[in-house]
Design a protein around this motif. Sequence first.
Motif, short mmCIF file in Angstrom:
data_model
loop_
_atom_site.label_atom_id
_atom_site.label_comp_id
_atom_site.label_asym_id
_atom_site.label_seq_id
_atom_site.Cartn_x
_atom_site.Cartn_y
_atom_site.Cartn_z
N ASP A 62 -4.11 -24.91 -61.96
CA ASP A 62 -3.57 -24.20 -62.63
C ASP A 62 -4.02 -24.52 -64.24
OD1 ASP A 62 -1.83 -22.44 -63.93
OD2 ASP A 62 -0.04 -23.24 -63.52
N GLY A 63 -3.78 -23.61 -65.15
CA GLY A 63 -4.17 -24.02 -66.40
C GLY A 63 -5.02 -23.03 -67.14
N PHE A 64 -4.69 -21.91 -67.77
CA PHE A 64 -5.76 -21.21 -68.37
C PHE A 64 -5.57 -20.59 -69.71
CE2 PHE A 64 -6.06 -20.57 -63.66
CZ PHE A 64 -7.29 -20.27 -63.46
N ALA A 65 -4.52 -21.45 -70.52
CA ALA A 65 -3.95 -20.93 -71.72
C ALA A 65 -4.85 -20.88 -72.58
CB ALA A 65 -2.79 -21.69 -72.03
N THR A 66 -4.93 -19.67 -73.31
CA THR A 66 -5.94 -19.61 -74.57
C THR A 66 -5.11 -19.58 -75.91
OG1 THR A 66 -5.93 -17.30 -74.17
CG2 THR A 66 -7.72 -18.87 -73.05
N ASP A 67 -3.94 -19.29 -75.86
CA ASP A 67 -3.15 -18.88 -77.16
C ASP A 67 -3.27 -20.15 -77.86
OD1 ASP A 67 -0.17 -19.28 -78.39
OD2 ASP A 67 -0.74 -17.16 -78.40
N ALA A 68 -3.31 -19.92 -79.20
CA ALA A 68 -3.48 -21.38 -79.99
C ALA A 68 -2.22 -21.96 -80.19
CB ALA A 68 -4.05 -20.71 -81.40
N GLY A 69 -0.91 -21.13 -80.28
CA GLY A 69 0.23 -21.85 -80.27
C GLY A 69 0.89 -22.64 -79.00
N ILE A 70 0.47 -21.80 -77.92
CA ILE A 70 0.89 -22.39 -76.57
C ILE A 70 -0.18 -23.85 -76.29
CG2 ILE A 70 0.53 -22.39 -74.15
CD1 ILE A 70 1.35 -19.49 -74.54
N VAL A 71 -1.22 -23.80 -76.73
CA VAL A 71 -2.31 -24.95 -76.62
C VAL A 71 -1.92 -25.87 -77.46
CG1 VAL A 71 -4.72 -25.82 -76.88
CG2 VAL A 71 -4.28 -23.59 -75.63
N SER A 72 -1.54 -25.55 -78.69
CA SER A 72 -1.23 -26.52 -79.77
C SER A 72 0.02 -27.52 -79.50
CB SER A 72 -1.17 -26.34 -81.04
OG SER A 72 -0.67 -26.92 -81.99
N ARG A 73 1.07 -26.66 -79.20
CA ARG A 73 2.37 -27.02 -78.77
C ARG A 73 2.28 -27.88 -77.51
NH1 ARG A 73 3.97 -21.97 -80.31
NH2 ARG A 73 4.20 -21.42 -78.16
N GLY A 74 1.40 -27.53 -76.59
CA GLY A 74 1.46 -28.31 -75.52
C GLY A 74 0.79 -29.37 -75.23
N GLY A 75 -0.39 -29.70 -76.35
CA GLY A 75 -1.20 -30.75 -76.39
C GLY A 75 -2.41 -30.73 -75.48
N VAL A 76 -2.70 -29.41 -75.08
CA VAL A 76 -3.81 -29.28 -73.84
C VAL A 76 -4.99 -28.88 -74.17
CG1 VAL A 76 -1.45 -28.95 -72.13
CG2 VAL A 76 -2.87 -26.93 -73.44
#
Length: 222
Positions: A62-76
Motif C-alpha cells: 500500500d502507499g500511493f500518496a502524492t498530495d504534498a500535505g499528506i506526504v509532508s504531515r506523514g513524513g513518507v
Amino acid sequence: MLDILNEPDSRGIKWSSGHPSGGGMQKLYERAMDAIHAASPSSLMLIEGTGQLGTVAMNWGDGFATDAGIVSRGGVDDARPFFTRLAAKPYAAKVVISPHLYPPSISTHHELEVVTGAGLRRRLDNSFGYLTTSGFCPGGGKPCHRFPIVIGETGSRFTDPLDVKMMADFAGELRRLKAGVVYWCWNSNSGDTGEREEDERGRDEKKKSTWVGLSLPSRDTP
C-alpha cells in the motif's frame, strides 16, 4: 496481466530509494514497464505502493500518496515524481493500481477509528482511492489521469470481531471505488487468512464467499 513486484516495502525499497541500481521503485517500475510495453503492448501492469507505512499505508504493498500535505504531515516517501512521469507514458492506460490491504489481525493498524467507517475511507482515499475518483493531476495544464484499482491481496479468517467490522466496511468502500479484488488465498499458502480450498469444506467458506460477493460492484454499476 502482470504484477511487477510483490510488496516492495518488504524488500526495503521506497519510491525514491532502496534498490541496488538506484532510484527506488520509481525507476524500477519505469524500466520494467517500458520493456513490458515494448514486448507486449496489450498487457495490463499492476503496481503496488511503498514507502508510506504507518501514517498513510496500512500494509506492505500500500502507499500511493502524492498530495504534498499528506506526504509532508506523514513524513513518507513521495509517489508524485513517479506518477508525473507515468502520466506521460504511452502505456499509462495499461497501468492498474494494486495495493495489498488486510484487516487488523494481519495489518499494522488495530485502532477502530482507523480501520472502520470514516477513518478507513480517509485512509483509502489518501493512499489510492483518489487515483480512480479524481485521478492524478500532474499540473501545468496537463489533464488528470484516472487509474483502475484492483486490490492485489486481502483476506481474513473472520474470527476477530474487529476484522469482521473492518472487512464489512472495506467491502462497501470497494464498491464505492468500483475496485476489483483478489482474495488471498485459495490454497495453503497463508497462515494468516486460512485457505479457501480447505476452508470451503468448513464453516469459514460461507463467510469468505459472502464477503467476496459483497465487495464486488453491482453488474448494474455504470
